[in-house]
Scaffold this motif. Structure first.
Motif, PDB file in Angstrom:
ATOM      1  N   VAL A  80      -3.672   1.403   2.614  1.00 21.59           N
ATOM      2  CA  VAL A  80      -3.642   2.096   1.317  1.00 21.59           C
ATOM      3  C   VAL A  80      -2.214   2.515   0.979  1.00 21.59           C
ATOM      4  CG1 VAL A  80      -4.327   4.237   0.146  1.00 21.59           C
ATOM      5  CG2 VAL A  80      -6.037   2.897   1.381  1.00 21.59           C
ATOM      6  N   ASN A  81      -1.527   3.112   1.936  1.00 24.06           N
ATOM      7  CA  ASN A  81      -0.175   3.617   1.685  1.00 24.06           C
ATOM      8  C   ASN A  81       0.840   2.490   1.467  1.00 24.06           C
ATOM      9  OD1 ASN A  81      -0.848   6.344   1.708  1.00 24.06           O
ATOM     10  ND2 ASN A  81      -0.772   6.412   3.924  1.00 24.06           N
ATOM     11  N   LEU A  82       0.690   1.383   2.181  1.00 23.30           N
ATOM     12  CA  LEU A  82       1.569   0.240   1.957  1.00 23.30           C
ATOM     13  C   LEU A  82       1.344  -0.320   0.555  1.00 23.30           C
ATOM     14  CD1 LEU A  82       3.678  -1.789   2.871  1.00 23.30           C
ATOM     15  CD2 LEU A  82       1.841  -3.110   3.948  1.00 23.30           C
ATOM     16  N   ASN A  83       0.096  -0.415   0.159  1.00 28.78           N
ATOM     17  CA  ASN A  83      -0.228  -0.911  -1.178  1.00 28.78           C
ATOM     18  C   ASN A  83       0.381   0.007  -2.244  1.00 28.78           C
ATOM     19  OD1 ASN A  83      -1.558  -2.740  -2.980  1.00 28.78           O
ATOM     20  ND2 ASN A  83      -3.139  -1.208  -3.297  1.00 28.78           N
ATOM     21  N   LYS A  84       0.312   1.312  -2.037  1.00 25.80           N
ATOM     22  CA  LYS A  84       0.900   2.272  -2.987  1.00 25.80           C
ATOM     23  C   LYS A  84       2.425   2.171  -2.995  1.00 25.80           C
ATOM     24  CE  LYS A  84      -2.676   5.827  -2.848  1.00 25.80           C
ATOM     25  NZ  LYS A  84      -2.989   7.201  -2.396  1.00 25.80           N
ATOM     26  N   ALA A  85       3.016   1.927  -1.830  1.00 27.32           N
ATOM     27  CA  ALA A  85       4.478   1.871  -1.716  1.00 27.32           C
ATOM     28  C   ALA A  85       5.055   0.629  -2.402  1.00 27.32           C
ATOM     29  CB  ALA A  85       4.904   1.898  -0.252  1.00 27.32           C
ATOM     30  N   ALA A  86       4.286  -0.438  -2.439  1.00 29.92           N
ATOM     31  CA  ALA A  86       4.750  -1.694  -3.043  1.00 29.92           C
ATOM     32  C   ALA A  86       4.484  -1.652  -4.544  1.00 29.92           C
ATOM     33  CB  ALA A  86       4.049  -2.877  -2.389  1.00 29.92           C
ATOM     34  N   LYS A  87       5.322  -0.893  -5.259  1.00 29.89           N
ATOM     35  CA  LYS A  87       5.093  -0.630  -6.674  1.00 29.89           C
ATOM     36  C   LYS A  87       5.578  -1.738  -7.596  1.00 29.89           C
ATOM     37  CE  LYS A  87       5.384   4.295  -5.953  1.00 29.89           C
ATOM     38  NZ  LYS A  87       6.149   5.515  -6.144  1.00 29.89           N
TER      39      LYS A  87
END
Length: 127
Positions: free
Chosen positions: A66-73
């Protein structure tokens, strides 16, 4: 009075030009903020699941996804994350391809364009 108005206009013009200059030079560049280290940090808790232990990914693994997906903006971030995943795929032997491809779905994370974690993905096509 005319000279003070002229001076005021010159100062205002200079301030406007300076503001535009700083806005242009401070504008964000299209450099990725995602690095191999960031990807490893987020996905390290998934390594056990990806190599075959456990029936489902752990909550810490899914939090990382989830956090990687959010970080890859940005597109650049997503392409760099893709490249990092491909590099890591080749370094960690024994990763189950089906588990890797299904990791986002197993963690209930929607990845843009249905991208799957795979050693064969074309990262240039990632949007």
């Amino acid at each position: 009075m005319a000279s003070s108005t002229t001076t005021l206009l010159k100062v205002a013009a200079f301030a406007t030009i300076a503001t535009i200059f700083f806005m242009i030079t401070a504008a964000p560049h299209a450099e990725a903020t995602i690095t191999d280290g960031v990807v490893i940090y987020y996905l390290k808790p998934c390594l056990g699941y990806l190599t075959g232990s456990g029936k489902s990914p752990s909550s810490s693994c899914c939090s990382g996804v989830v956090n990687l997906n959010k970080a890859a903006k940005t597109k650049t971030d997503r392409q760099q994350a893709c490249k990092s995943l491909k590099d890591l795929y080749s370094k960690y032997h024994g990763i189950n391809k089906q588990r890797a491809a299904g990791l986002p779905k197993a963690c209930k994370v929607s990845i843009p364009n249905g991208i799957q974690i795979s050693p064969n993905i074309d990262c240039g096509k990632v949007n």
